[in-house]
Scaffold this motif. Structure first.
Motif, PDB file in Angstrom:
ATOM      1  N   ARG A 123      -1.263  -7.009   6.877  1.00 37.83           N
ATOM      2  CA  ARG A 123      -0.642  -6.183   6.086  1.00 37.83           C
ATOM      3  C   ARG A 123      -0.956  -4.590   6.228  1.00 37.83           C
ATOM      4  O   ARG A 123       0.021  -3.800   6.101  1.00 37.83           O
ATOM      5  N   GLY A 126       0.951  -3.079   9.168  1.00 35.75           N
ATOM      6  CA  GLY A 126       1.939  -2.809   9.298  1.00 35.75           C
ATOM      7  C   GLY A 126       2.546  -1.962   7.911  1.00 35.75           C
ATOM      8  O   GLY A 126       3.952  -1.897   7.799  1.00 35.75           O
ATOM      9  N   ARG A 127       1.675  -1.535   7.169  1.00 33.97           N
ATOM     10  CA  ARG A 127       2.342  -0.713   6.090  1.00 33.97           C
ATOM     11  C   ARG A 127       2.680   0.741   6.594  1.00 33.97           C
ATOM     12  O   ARG A 127       1.987   1.504   7.595  1.00 33.97           O
ATOM     13  N   THR A 136       5.313   2.818  -0.746  1.00 32.45           N
ATOM     14  CA  THR A 136       4.925   2.099   0.665  1.00 32.45           C
ATOM     15  C   THR A 136       5.819   0.911   0.911  1.00 32.45           C
ATOM     16  O   THR A 136       6.505   0.163   0.142  1.00 32.45           O
ATOM     17  N   HIS A 138       6.589  -2.139   4.391  1.00 34.47           N
ATOM     18  CA  HIS A 138       5.701  -2.721   5.390  1.00 34.47           C
ATOM     19  C   HIS A 138       6.742  -2.981   6.386  1.00 34.47           C
ATOM     20  O   HIS A 138       8.227  -3.638   6.274  1.00 34.47           O
ATOM     21  N   GLN A 159       1.914   6.338   9.191  1.00 39.76           N
ATOM     22  CA  GLN A 159       0.617   5.530   8.972  1.00 39.76           C
ATOM     23  C   GLN A 159      -0.682   6.251   8.379  1.00 39.76           C
ATOM     24  O   GLN A 159      -1.058   7.451   9.039  1.00 39.76           O
TER      25      GLN A 159
END
Ligand code: AP5
Ligand code: ZN
Length: 215
Positions: A123, A126-127, A136, A138, A159
């Motif tokens: 998680r 990939g955010r 936000t 993903h 990121q």
């Protein structure tokens, strides 16, 4: 209604807080967001927090408590608030109890998002966060319509600095040592609601909604 939303880094606190804001009209108070804002604005709290945050450590309790205390004092919350990422230590939890007495509010629910560590790494790595509005996404579970661009405001996605492999490891370790003990603290007080955070976002929210019925 005032809520504490707990859970390890990447558990989905921000994601669920957004839904709680939309459904119940609560105000989200994320200490992580407050520190990142302070950092952008180069205020006292930002300068102190930068060093600790970039390496994945907690900002010392006294600064964090002072910042939350100031925020609660200076703002009014028509329908209540969600504390997202605070308290994170037993010292912070005890201090929150005395702030609540002083400012005369109660905490109506303490929600803990439970999820295995392996899922957290996927998680967090990939955010993607919007530079402009903080939304936000993903890359796999909630991709933006156009890669690298925020759906909500068209801002650029990036990121976070504390999402490097090294910083994530330290954040998880810090969570286990300093924040996980809070689960026992609140369990002993008989007031924690454990929610399975390892489900699709909407199902997590349905469980939260159910747990808040009658609060
Ligand atoms: P903070 O900003 O609070 O970071 P965190 O707790 O590490 O939490 P995150 O924001 O990383 O994750 P989240 O749980 O909100 O997950 P999200 O919804 O984004 O704190 C940062 C730093 O500030 C700390 O390290 C510390 O230095 C300092 N700090 C903050 N508070 C402090 C305190 N009280 N004391 C001292 N220092 C403090 O979800 C993650 C990703 O997963 C997203 O991409 C999302 O789209 C996706 N996702 C979410 N839910 C699901 C789902 N159900 N299924 C699939 N994907 C999902
Ligand atoms: Zn945006």
């Amino acid at each position: 209604m005032n809520i504490i939303l707990m859970g390890p880094p990447g558990a989905g606190k921000g994601t669920q807080a957004e839904r709680l804001v939309n459904k119940y009209g609560l105000t989200q108070i994320s200490t992580g967001d407050l520190f990142r804002k302070a950092l952008r604005e180069q205020t006292k709290f930002g300068v102190i927090a930068k060093y600790f945050m970039q390496f994945g450590h907690l900002v010392p309790d006294d600064y964090t408590i002072e910042m939350v205390r100031e925020y609660l004092k200076e703002n009014t919350f028509e329908n209540g608030f969600i504390l997202d990422g605070f308290p994170r230590t037993i010292v912070q939890a005890r201090e929150l109890e005395s702030i609540a007495k002083e400012f005369d509010f109660t905490i109506d629910a303490i929600i803990n998002l439970d999820i295995p560590v392996e899922k957290l790494i996927t998680r967090l790595s990939g955010r993607r966060t919007c530079k402009n509005c903080g939304a936000t996404f993903h890359v796999e579970f909630n991709p933006p319509k156009v890669e690298g661009i925020c759906d909500k405001c068209g801002g650029a996605l990036y990121q976070r600095e504390d999402e490097s492999e090294e910083a994530v490891k330290i954040r998880l370790d810090t969570y286990n040592k300093q924040t996980r003990p809070l689960i026992d603290y609140y369990t002993m007080k008989g007031s924690i609601i454990n929610i399975n955070g390892d489900q699709p976002m909407e199902d997590v929210f349905k469980d939260i909604e159910k747990s808040l019925e009658g609060k």
